[in-house]
Design an enzyme around this catalytic site. Structure first.
Site, PDB file in Angstrom:
ATOM      1  N   LYS A  89       5.765   9.731   4.112  1.00  0.00           N
ATOM      2  CA  LYS A  89       4.957   8.881   3.243  1.00  0.00           C
ATOM      3  C   LYS A  89       4.831   9.492   1.848  1.00  0.00           C
ATOM      4  O   LYS A  89       4.465  10.653   1.700  1.00  0.00           O
ATOM      5  CB  LYS A  89       3.560   8.698   3.841  1.00  0.00           C
ATOM      6  CG  LYS A  89       2.686   7.722   3.062  1.00  0.00           C
ATOM      7  CD  LYS A  89       1.395   7.432   3.797  1.00  0.00           C
ATOM      8  CE  LYS A  89       0.284   8.377   3.477  1.00  0.00           C
ATOM      9  NZ  LYS A  89      -0.240   8.280   2.108  1.00  0.00           N
ATOM     10  N   ASP A 113       3.328   4.411  -0.232  1.00  0.00           N
ATOM     11  CA  ASP A 113       1.898   4.094  -0.055  1.00  0.00           C
ATOM     12  C   ASP A 113       1.202   4.090  -1.415  1.00  0.00           C
ATOM     13  O   ASP A 113       0.495   5.028  -1.767  1.00  0.00           O
ATOM     14  CB  ASP A 113       1.280   5.134   0.888  1.00  0.00           C
ATOM     15  CG  ASP A 113      -0.177   4.847   1.199  1.00  0.00           C
ATOM     16  OD1 ASP A 113      -0.610   3.678   1.074  1.00  0.00           O
ATOM     17  OD2 ASP A 113      -0.896   5.805   1.566  1.00  0.00           O
ATOM     18  N   LYS A 155      -0.603   1.317  -2.474  1.00  0.00           N
ATOM     19  CA  LYS A 155      -1.828   0.503  -2.323  1.00  0.00           C
ATOM     20  C   LYS A 155      -2.050  -0.432  -3.505  1.00  0.00           C
ATOM     21  O   LYS A 155      -3.059  -0.368  -4.204  1.00  0.00           O
ATOM     22  CB  LYS A 155      -3.047   1.405  -2.120  1.00  0.00           C
ATOM     23  CG  LYS A 155      -2.978   2.286  -0.889  1.00  0.00           C
ATOM     24  CD  LYS A 155      -4.293   2.994  -0.623  1.00  0.00           C
ATOM     25  CE  LYS A 155      -4.250   3.875   0.590  1.00  0.00           C
ATOM     26  NZ  LYS A 155      -3.411   5.088   0.463  1.00  0.00           N
ATOM     27  N   ASP A 215      -3.958  -6.002  -7.477  1.00  0.00           N
ATOM     28  CA  ASP A 215      -3.976  -6.521  -8.853  1.00  0.00           C
ATOM     29  C   ASP A 215      -3.838  -8.033  -8.757  1.00  0.00           C
ATOM     30  O   ASP A 215      -3.853  -8.584  -7.648  1.00  0.00           O
ATOM     31  CB  ASP A 215      -2.835  -5.864  -9.656  1.00  0.00           C
ATOM     32  CG  ASP A 215      -3.160  -5.749 -11.144  1.00  0.00           C
ATOM     33  OD1 ASP A 215      -3.653  -6.732 -11.733  1.00  0.00           O
ATOM     34  OD2 ASP A 215      -2.896  -4.677 -11.722  1.00  0.00           O
ATOM     35  N   THR A 229      -9.906   5.087   5.348  1.00  0.00           N
ATOM     36  CA  THR A 229     -10.450   5.906   6.437  1.00  0.00           C
ATOM     37  C   THR A 229     -11.503   6.896   5.954  1.00  0.00           C
ATOM     38  O   THR A 229     -12.223   7.466   6.763  1.00  0.00           O
ATOM     39  CB  THR A 229      -9.317   6.672   7.144  1.00  0.00           C
ATOM     40  OG1 THR A 229      -8.402   7.131   6.159  1.00  0.00           O
ATOM     41  CG2 THR A 229      -8.579   5.803   8.109  1.00  0.00           C
ATOM     42  N   ARG A 269      -2.647  16.594   5.805  1.00  0.00           N
ATOM     43  CA  ARG A 269      -3.047  17.992   5.712  1.00  0.00           C
ATOM     44  C   ARG A 269      -2.948  18.797   7.004  1.00  0.00           C
ATOM     45  O   ARG A 269      -2.601  19.996   6.935  1.00  0.00           O
ATOM     46  CB  ARG A 269      -4.455  18.082   5.094  1.00  0.00           C
ATOM     47  CG  ARG A 269      -4.445  17.745   3.607  1.00  0.00           C
ATOM     48  CD  ARG A 269      -5.822  17.390   3.081  1.00  0.00           C
ATOM     49  NE  ARG A 269      -6.271  16.102   3.604  1.00  0.00           N
ATOM     50  CZ  ARG A 269      -7.414  15.527   3.274  1.00  0.00           C
ATOM     51  NH1 ARG A 269      -8.232  16.130   2.433  1.00  0.00           N
ATOM     52  NH2 ARG A 269      -7.742  14.358   3.776  1.00  0.00           N
TER      53      ARG A 269
HETATM   54  O1  C5P Z   1      -4.304  14.644   4.854  1.00  0.00           O
HETATM   55  P1  C5P Z   1      -4.626  13.409   5.630  1.00  0.00           P
HETATM   56  O2  C5P Z   1      -4.104  13.438   7.058  1.00  0.00           O
HETATM   57  O3  C5P Z   1      -6.092  13.046   5.566  1.00  0.00           O
HETATM   58  O4  C5P Z   1      -3.792  12.252   4.879  1.00  0.00           O
HETATM   59  C1  C5P Z   1      -3.937  10.901   5.183  1.00  0.00           C
HETATM   60  C2  C5P Z   1      -3.025  10.123   4.304  1.00  0.00           C
HETATM   61  O5  C5P Z   1      -3.170   8.734   4.616  1.00  0.00           O
HETATM   62  C3  C5P Z   1      -3.279  10.261   2.805  1.00  0.00           C
HETATM   63  O6  C5P Z   1      -2.004  10.265   2.164  1.00  0.00           O
HETATM   64  C4  C5P Z   1      -4.061   9.023   2.433  1.00  0.00           C
HETATM   65  O7  C5P Z   1      -3.764   8.591   1.120  1.00  0.00           O
HETATM   66  C5  C5P Z   1      -3.532   8.004   3.448  1.00  0.00           C
HETATM   67  N1  C5P Z   1      -4.432   6.908   3.780  1.00  0.00           N
HETATM   68  C6  C5P Z   1      -5.696   7.085   4.300  1.00  0.00           C
HETATM   69  N2  C5P Z   1      -6.493   6.011   4.572  1.00  0.00           N
HETATM   70  C7  C5P Z   1      -6.028   4.763   4.379  1.00  0.00           C
HETATM   71  C8  C5P Z   1      -4.736   4.572   3.867  1.00  0.00           C
HETATM   72  C9  C5P Z   1      -3.953   5.680   3.598  1.00  0.00           C
HETATM   73  O8  C5P Z   1      -6.105   8.218   4.520  1.00  0.00           O
HETATM   74  N3  C5P Z   1      -6.774   3.711   4.709  1.00  0.00           N
END
Ligand code: C5P
Length: 236
Positions: free
Chosen positions: A37, A63, A65, A68, A124, A215
């Site tokens: 991603k 991703d 998002k 607009d 999230t 992460r």
């Molecule tokens: O590091 P982590 O596991 O928290 O990363 C989650 C990834 O998913 C990030 O790149 C974040 O931008 C993406 N994301 C998210 N929640 C959403 C959509 C995408 O955490 N609703």
């Protein structure tokens, strides 16, 4: 469109501003992940050339998002399709016209090879208090279900949602929508800024198609070992 995985698949979020680091991760993680991603941090820093380089290793989930006016989102989707991503995101809160226009633009630009259009429901990291601050009463579950119906009716192929909402969406919409689920944390790893989290096993049991994990992989001492361990739990 990229085929739905038989079992839940793993998406590694390459969240860095440094293209060399992203490509190193993509190369090393490729045997263990189905998709990589590229989000705002990397895309804003390095742009389309990096997407093309990363896509040599694994299909790319772009991703960005989009949210607009419909005409602008349609143009952005057409531009994104030139990079041949497997998936791309728009915000469900952009409304039915924006979503339908995004889907039509993808079909027009890429035909059967078009990316899956995924609608982001409620981030999230957002909890009930944050939603209330923005004027949305009722909490995340209610808002996710409202946005899920709106997005799927407007032509989204799938949804991005947090683990607790996966069973609710499956109950309301069945097996068809592609569910891509961030906020996944292997037992013992730090939540960071994520608020509505679950372990990989829980997210899969709930009905997720793809798990997005950043992460816990990229900040691990050994990212490849971390990804391999998560992938093993999905294959079990
Ligand atoms: O590091 P982590 O596991 O928290 O990363 C989650 C990834 O998913 C990030 O790149 C974040 O931008 C993406 N994301 C998210 N929640 C959403 C959509 C995408 O955490 N609703």
């Amino acid at each position: 469109m990229l085929a739905r995985p038989n079992r839940a698949g793993l998406i590694a979020a390459l969240d860095t501003h440094d293209p060399a680091t992203a490509e190193r991760w993509a190369t090393a993680l490729a045997p263990h992940v189905g998709v990589v991603k590229i989000g705002l941090e990397l895309f804003v820093a390095c742009g389309p050339a990096t997407v093309a380089r990363i896509a040599r290793h694994r299909p790319v989930f772009l991703d960005l998002k989009f949210h607009d006016i419909p005409n602008t989102v349609a143009g952005a989707v057409r531009s994104a399709c030139a990079l041949r991503p497997a998936m791309l995101t728009i915000h469900a809160a952009g409304g039915p016209a924006m979503i339908a226009t995004a889907r039509a633009a993808a079909e027009d630009a890429a035909g059967p090879d078009r990316p899956a259009i995924l609608a982001v429901t409620v981030l999230t990291s957002t909890d009930a208090a944050t939603l209330a601050e923005t004027g949305v009463a009722g909490g995340p579950a209610q808002q996710v279900l409202r946005l899920a119906r709106l997005a799927l009716d407007a032509g989204a192929d799938g949804l991005v949602c947090a683990p607790p909402e996966v069973p609710l969406i499956r109950a309301a919409h069945g097996a068809q929508p592609l569910l891509v689920v961030p906020g996944v944390r292997p037992a013992g790893s730090a939540r960071g800024d994520q608020s509505r989290v679950a372990t990989p096993e829980e997210a899969v049991a709930a009905g997720a198609d793809w798990l997005v994990i950043g992460r816990p992989i990229t900040a691990a001492t050994d990212p490849v070992a971390a990804a391999a361990a998560i992938a093993a739990t999905l294959a079990a």
